[in-house]
Design an enzyme around this catalytic site. Sequence first.
Site, PDB file in Angstrom:
ATOM      1  N   THR A 214       0.836  -1.193   0.000  1.00 24.41           N
ATOM      2  CA  THR A 214       0.000   0.000   0.000  1.00 24.41           C
ATOM      3  C   THR A 214       0.878   1.253   0.000  1.00 24.41           C
ATOM      4  OG1 THR A 214      -1.575  -1.291   1.267  1.00 24.41           O
ATOM      5  CG2 THR A 214      -2.011   1.061   1.079  1.00 24.41           C
TER       6      THR A 214
ATOM      7  N   LYS B 279       5.827  11.757  20.575  1.00 24.97           N
ATOM      8  CA  LYS B 279       6.039  12.749  21.643  1.00 24.97           C
ATOM      9  C   LYS B 279       4.713  13.262  22.181  1.00 24.97           C
ATOM     10  CE  LYS B 279      10.071  14.493  19.124  1.00 24.97           C
ATOM     11  NZ  LYS B 279      10.561  15.639  18.355  1.00 24.97           N
TER      12      LYS B 279
ATOM     13  N   HIS C  34     -10.171  -0.696   4.535  1.00 28.65           N
ATOM     14  CA  HIS C  34      -9.040  -0.531   3.615  1.00 28.65           C
ATOM     15  C   HIS C  34      -9.673  -0.273   2.242  1.00 28.65           C
ATOM     16  CE1 HIS C  34      -5.164  -0.813   1.899  1.00 28.65           C
ATOM     17  NE2 HIS C  34      -4.718  -1.938   2.444  1.00 28.65           N
TER      18      HIS C  34
HETATM   19  N1   CP Z   1      -2.535  -5.497   1.014  1.00 30.95           N
HETATM   20  C1   CP Z   1      -1.872  -4.672   1.849  1.00 30.95           C
HETATM   21  O1   CP Z   1      -2.461  -3.801   2.483  1.00 30.95           O
HETATM   22  O2   CP Z   1      -0.540  -4.934   1.931  1.00 30.95           O
HETATM   23  P1   CP Z   1       0.490  -4.108   2.809  1.00 30.95           P
HETATM   24  O3   CP Z   1       0.154  -4.384   4.248  1.00 30.95           O
HETATM   25  O4   CP Z   1       1.853  -4.640   2.415  1.00 30.95           O
HETATM   26  O5   CP Z   1       0.319  -2.667   2.482  1.00 30.95           O
END
Ligand code: CP
Length: 346
Positions: free
Chosen positions: A68, A96, A145
């Site tokens: 990502t 911090k 996501h």
């Molecule tokens: N698919 C995906 O989110 O992979 P990463 O965690 O490597 O970003």
Amino acid sequence: MRVVDTEGQSVKFPGSHILSITQFERHDIESVFAVADQMAPYARREKMTQVLDGAILGNMFFEPSTRTRISFGCAFNLLGGKVRETTGFESSALAKGESLYDTARVLSAYSDVIAMRHPQAGSVAEFASASRVPVLNGGDGANEHPTQALLDLYTIRRELEGRGRSIDGLRIAMIGDLRYGRTVHSLSKLLSLYKKVKVVLISPKELSMPESIVEGLREAGHDVVVSDELETNIRDVDIVYSTRIQEERFSSQDEADVYRGRFRINQSIYTQFCQPNTVIMHPLPRDSRAQANELDADLDNNPNLAIFRQADNGVLVRMALFALVLDVADKIHDSAKPVPWYTGGR
Ligand code: CP
């Protein structure tokens, strides 16, 4: 942490934050995919564009990432923009005690757009509410996501094209850690926009899909099967979508280890239980350690293993999102010119 409600905030290109897949309507998805299709010659290094020359992406990843983070950065570079990034809390002032609000106020003056991953659900929306530039959610805890769901659906569409199937009428099995796996949360919400989908949810009972998401699929009129048994449930599907046990969300490694390796798929299982052209997907990383081995390396030469095409598509979809959010989708080709260096076979 302040709770920011993103439900009902539909995406409006340009200038939108992209925080949840629920912001998208079906016509928005078509817009993203149409622009993503146009990005192929740039991603293949056949042409280059400078449409985002002078623009800066703030790539803020407070949780591990390979695909990502790099594909957001690569997508922005391929459009001619520059990338500034931070990785991990320890290398930022969050360590911090700085708030997300202050961080957002500061970083949004330095950037034209921000991509962000953070381990807490809702954190990216909180950050976005203080940002002066669009923020794209690269994963917030176990919540969502959304750009992964878009690239997953883009991949599904492309893989099904040659098989006489489409997203309406799709049959998909989602396998593994459906409780903490944010990619399957976002993909399930996205599939609610389509018609007559069969969704088979295969997980240990303790790691089952959140009930609100199952309800959403049922309210969309989809046929939903919930099971903890792999073999009999992958027979009649177009896509098997495997996921990793999200060990970082468990209170201890021992707790995650209980589930590791429960739903392995190798060539022998595929041959025995799947239809011969079933597409194999995984958001990656796949856990290839011997005790997990969730998608065996003996599948690597199986032409239906789409996991690397899926990761490649992440660049196209993220380029499309940048182009739409920054309102240059109709200007991409204006500055196009051939790539002068050796580009190899892609
Ligand atoms: N698919 C995906 O989110 O992979 P990463 O965690 O490597 O970003």
